[in-house]
Every structure is written in C-alpha cells, then in structure tokens.
Design an enzyme around this catalytic site. Structure first.
Site, PDB file in Angstrom:
ATOM      1  N   PRO A 274      -6.990  -2.047  11.344  1.00 19.77           N
ATOM      2  CA  PRO A 274      -8.338  -1.492  11.191  1.00 19.77           C
ATOM      3  C   PRO A 274      -8.302   0.033  11.295  1.00 19.77           C
ATOM      4  O   PRO A 274      -7.984   0.578  12.349  1.00 19.77           O
ATOM      5  CB  PRO A 274      -9.135  -2.120  12.333  1.00 19.77           C
ATOM      6  CG  PRO A 274      -8.099  -2.429  13.376  1.00 19.77           C
ATOM      7  CD  PRO A 274      -6.834  -2.752  12.643  1.00 19.77           C
TER       8      PRO A 274
ATOM      9  N   GLY B 194       2.218  -1.334   9.616  1.00 19.03           N
ATOM     10  CA  GLY B 194       1.483  -2.103  10.613  1.00 19.03           C
ATOM     11  C   GLY B 194       1.811  -3.574  10.495  1.00 19.03           C
ATOM     12  O   GLY B 194       2.392  -4.026   9.498  1.00 19.03           O
TER      13      GLY B 194
ATOM     14  N   TYR C 252      12.816   9.010  10.377  1.00 20.02           N
ATOM     15  CA  TYR C 252      11.818   9.864  11.014  1.00 20.02           C
ATOM     16  C   TYR C 252      12.192  11.347  10.996  1.00 20.02           C
ATOM     17  O   TYR C 252      11.313  12.211  10.951  1.00 20.02           O
ATOM     18  CB  TYR C 252      11.556   9.387  12.439  1.00 20.02           C
ATOM     19  CG  TYR C 252      10.716   8.135  12.488  1.00 20.02           C
ATOM     20  CD1 TYR C 252       9.358   8.175  12.207  1.00 20.02           C
ATOM     21  CD2 TYR C 252      11.281   6.902  12.806  1.00 20.02           C
ATOM     22  CE1 TYR C 252       8.579   7.037  12.236  1.00 20.02           C
ATOM     23  CE2 TYR C 252      10.510   5.750  12.841  1.00 20.02           C
ATOM     24  CZ  TYR C 252       9.158   5.823  12.556  1.00 20.02           C
ATOM     25  OH  TYR C 252       8.389   4.684  12.579  1.00 20.02           O
TER      26      TYR C 252
ATOM     27  N   HIS D 159     -15.036   0.928   8.383  1.00 20.92           N
ATOM     28  CA  HIS D 159     -14.431   0.349   7.180  1.00 20.92           C
ATOM     29  C   HIS D 159     -14.235  -1.133   7.492  1.00 20.92           C
ATOM     30  O   HIS D 159     -13.184  -1.565   7.955  1.00 20.92           O
ATOM     31  CB  HIS D 159     -13.089   1.018   6.867  1.00 20.92           C
ATOM     32  CG  HIS D 159     -12.328   0.326   5.768  1.00 20.92           C
ATOM     33  ND1 HIS D 159     -12.819   0.164   4.497  1.00 20.92           N
ATOM     34  CD2 HIS D 159     -11.100  -0.262   5.764  1.00 20.92           C
ATOM     35  CE1 HIS D 159     -11.934  -0.474   3.759  1.00 20.92           C
ATOM     36  NE2 HIS D 159     -10.884  -0.749   4.511  1.00 20.92           N
TER      37      HIS D 159
ATOM     38  N   VAL E 171       0.828  -1.206   0.000  1.00 16.99           N
ATOM     39  CA  VAL E 171       0.000   0.000   0.000  1.00 16.99           C
ATOM     40  C   VAL E 171       0.864   1.258   0.000  1.00 16.99           C
ATOM     41  O   VAL E 171       0.621   2.194  -0.764  1.00 16.99           O
ATOM     42  CB  VAL E 171      -0.967   0.004   1.192  1.00 16.99           C
ATOM     43  CG1 VAL E 171      -1.714   1.342   1.284  1.00 16.99           C
ATOM     44  CG2 VAL E 171      -1.965  -1.140   1.072  1.00 16.99           C
TER      45      VAL E 171
ATOM     46  N   THR F  46      -4.719  -6.047  -1.364  1.00 16.94           N
ATOM     47  CA  THR F  46      -5.320  -4.949  -2.130  1.00 16.94           C
ATOM     48  C   THR F  46      -4.441  -3.711  -1.967  1.00 16.94           C
ATOM     49  O   THR F  46      -4.020  -3.401  -0.858  1.00 16.94           O
ATOM     50  CB  THR F  46      -6.740  -4.620  -1.630  1.00 16.94           C
ATOM     51  OG1 THR F  46      -6.665  -4.115  -0.295  1.00 16.94           O
ATOM     52  CG2 THR F  46      -7.631  -5.842  -1.649  1.00 16.94           C
TER      53      THR F  46
ATOM     54  N   ARG G  39      -8.541 -10.992  15.782  1.00 20.95           N
ATOM     55  CA  ARG G  39      -8.565  -9.600  15.323  1.00 20.95           C
ATOM     56  C   ARG G  39      -8.176  -8.661  16.458  1.00 20.95           C
ATOM     57  O   ARG G  39      -7.450  -7.688  16.252  1.00 20.95           O
ATOM     58  CB  ARG G  39      -9.961  -9.259  14.799  1.00 20.95           C
ATOM     59  CG  ARG G  39     -10.107  -7.836  14.278  1.00 20.95           C
ATOM     60  CD  ARG G  39     -11.452  -7.695  13.573  1.00 20.95           C
ATOM     61  NE  ARG G  39     -11.667  -6.333  13.110  1.00 20.95           N
ATOM     62  CZ  ARG G  39     -12.320  -5.407  13.793  1.00 20.95           C
ATOM     63  NH1 ARG G  39     -12.817  -5.694  14.985  1.00 20.95           N
ATOM     64  NH2 ARG G  39     -12.494  -4.200  13.299  1.00 20.95           N
TER      65      ARG G  39
ATOM     66  N   VAL H 103      -3.983   4.947   7.102  1.00 20.55           N
ATOM     67  CA  VAL H 103      -4.479   3.994   6.110  1.00 20.55           C
ATOM     68  C   VAL H 103      -4.446   2.565   6.648  1.00 20.55           C
ATOM     69  O   VAL H 103      -5.225   1.714   6.230  1.00 20.55           O
ATOM     70  CB  VAL H 103      -3.660   4.096   4.799  1.00 20.55           C
ATOM     71  CG1 VAL H 103      -4.229   3.185   3.723  1.00 20.55           C
ATOM     72  CG2 VAL H 103      -3.626   5.541   4.293  1.00 20.55           C
TER      73      VAL H 103
ATOM     74  N   SER I  39      -8.421   6.931   5.991  1.00 19.79           N
ATOM     75  CA  SER I  39      -8.964   6.717   4.645  1.00 19.79           C
ATOM     76  C   SER I  39     -10.400   6.215   4.698  1.00 19.79           C
ATOM     77  O   SER I  39     -11.160   6.382   3.735  1.00 19.79           O
ATOM     78  CB  SER I  39      -8.081   5.745   3.858  1.00 19.79           C
ATOM     79  OG  SER I  39      -7.859   4.550   4.588  1.00 19.79           O
TER      80      SER I  39
END
Length: 311
Positions: free
Chosen positions: A119, A77, A63, A173, A12, A228, A86, A116, A141
């Site tokens: 979760p 992540g 950073y 989402h 991503v 995705t 989860r 983004v 997002s």
C-alpha cells in the site's frame, strides 16, 4: 546526469524501466532485485532495443550502484499470501522496507525516493519516517494513476480528449479514495454544466458508476490478467519527467501531510507541485464539506494501520 535506480524487477519495476528507457529522459537506469538473474535478464532484454531509441545505459546492479542516482524508485515488496490479512501484508512489507531503505540511505541520501509498492501511502510514510530525508524528497505514486483513470472514463463519456479534463482522485490509493467532483471541469466548465451542453446525463448514478469503475479498475485487471503494470509505469514516468524537467507540474502524488484539511501524521494524495527537488508544495483544493469529511475519513483509515506498525 539523470540517473535512476529501480529497486525491484518484477512486473512493475521491469515495465517502469522499459517505459523510462523509451522516454529518453534518463541517461542511466539501474535495475536491482533480490533475484539478480531476473534483473540481468530484464536489463539485457531492454538494452538490446537501445539502437531504436535514445541512448541509455541500462544494467543490473546491487545497492552500491544507487550511488549518484537522482531518483530511486522502489517497486519491491512481498505479495499477499492466501489467507493473509492486509495488515499482516503491510507489516511484512514494512520490515522489507526497513531493510531496503537502510541499505539505500547508506549509499545515497541525496536522491529523491519515489515509492510505488502498495500500500503506497503507508509505505511512503514508512520510508519518510525511517529514512530521515528532508520533507519533499520522499513521495509515492499515490493517486496519479487513479486520477488518470478518472479522466479517461470521463473522456469516454464526454467524447473529449482526457488531457482537457481537469479532475482529481485524492486520499488513499485504495478503497477509501474519493473523487473531487466539486472542482472537476472541462476547459473551466463544471462537469455538470458540460454534460448539459453535450446532452449527456451526469446524474448521481453516472457519478457512482464512473467512480466505482475507478476504484475497481485494478481488481478488474487483476482478475483478467493477474497484475497491473503498464499504466502505473506510465504514471511513474510522468512523475519522473516532472522531476527531471523541473516542471513544477501538479500531480496527485502521495506525501506526508502537514495539516492540509486538518490532517497530519499520514501520507495521502493531494494535488502537489512537483519539480527538481521533489514536492514543492501541496495544494488545498476548495472542496465541498462532504468531500473534506470523506478525505479525513480516508486519513483515519491509513492512520489506523500506521498505528499498528513499529516505525
């Protein structure tokens, strides 16, 4: 200056960097990843195509390089481990975000933070709580991509340009999201009326099929290719454009709610006005009572997870 820093150079993050480079909207893009070689490789690969696009400086950094960034996009992540729940994944990503955000805030507390990583609603709320940033400067997002999927599927059904379809996926989402069918329209014509005009069926089964395909979209793609990243990168680009161009565009980004539909202490997606300073305003749609109840149930799903976190 239009400088963007992207934290995380996975599928991503790297695709987002590529998409933003193609857009020509940023002058500088910094890729930061725990795997410095990966970030450097992606930066070089994209940079070698700069002669074909608008000038952009793109490099791998650390950073300290987020200093001066107008937008900081976090895509980093942990991935879910086999057998991991989860909630366990959320707890791990919360710990990761605490570390990342603490480092970022020390260097840049004036940027807009765009989350983004999934979760996304929970991690948007976590970032807002631990960063101390003003309201509106932390957003996720959210369901921007879900709403695009919704419009795309309706466009295929109705044979209409998806840009002329007005409809939103709101709430989480994720699995508890909902379609705001009561206000979905084409050129101001309610979707049911439009279907009657074009001779297409829009019965309950049609609605369920469209919505289920939206909810299942990511699962379907992951089953077929493992991840995705193309469409979500385009969704992020759209959000960035709205910010840099100060468009005051309406996008279903995720942000901490302040009482909309009676919901607080959670981040969820609602149509929001997005401009140069982040979120300008969150809109309350004239939803049906059934939709409001579903939205509140979605909020409870996210709240139940947040209550388990140490933030």
């Amino acid at each position: 200056m239009n400088k963007i820093s992207i934290i995380g150079s996975g599928f991503v993050g790297a695709t987002t960097a590529y998409t933003l480079a193609l857009s020509g909207i940023a002058k500088t893009i910094v890729l930061i990843d725990i795997n410095k070689d990966k970030a450097e490789g992606d930066a070089l690969d994209i940079s070698h195509g700069v002669p074909f696009i608008s000038p952009v400086e793109l490099y791998a950094g650390d950073y300290s390089d987020v200093s001066g960034s107008d937008i900081i996009i976090i895509t980093a992540g942990a991935a879910q481990k086999p057998g991991e729940t989860r909630l366990d994944l959320v707890k791990r990503n919360t710990m990761i975000f605490k570390d990342i955000v603490a480092k970022l805030i020390k260097v840049n507390d004036t940027a807009i933070y765009l989350i983004v990583t999934n979760p996304v609603d929970i991690l948007t709320y976590v970032t807002y709580k631990i960063s101390g940033l003003p309201y509106g400067r932390v957003l996720g997002s959210g369901t921007v991509l879900d709403s695009a999927r919704f419009r795309y599927l309706l466009s295929k059904h109705c044979n209409i340009d998806p840009r002329n379809i007005h409809g939103y996926i709101i709430g989480e989402h994720g699995d508890s999201e909902l379609a705001a069918w009561s206000i979905t329209n084409i050129a101001g014509i309610p979707i049911d009326n439009y279907c009657n005009l074009c001779g297409k069926a829009c019965e309950k089964d049609f609605r369920e099929e469209i919505f289920n395909n939206v909810v299942r979209a990511a699962y379907t793609i992951i089953e077929k290719k493992g991840a995705t990243y193309y469409a979500v990168a385009l969704a992020v680009r759209r959000i960035v454009e709205a910010i840099f161009r100060d468009e005051n565009s309406i996008l279903t980004v995720s942000s901490p709610l302040t009482g909309q539909y009676g919901v607080t202490n959670v981040a969820l997606s609602l149509p929001s006005v997005v401009g140069r300073n982040g979120i300008v305003n969150i809109l309350e749609l004239p939803l049906s009572q059934e939709e409001i109840a579903a939205f509140r149930r979605s909020a409870e799903v996210i709240k139940s997870v947040i209550q388990e976190l140490d933030i």
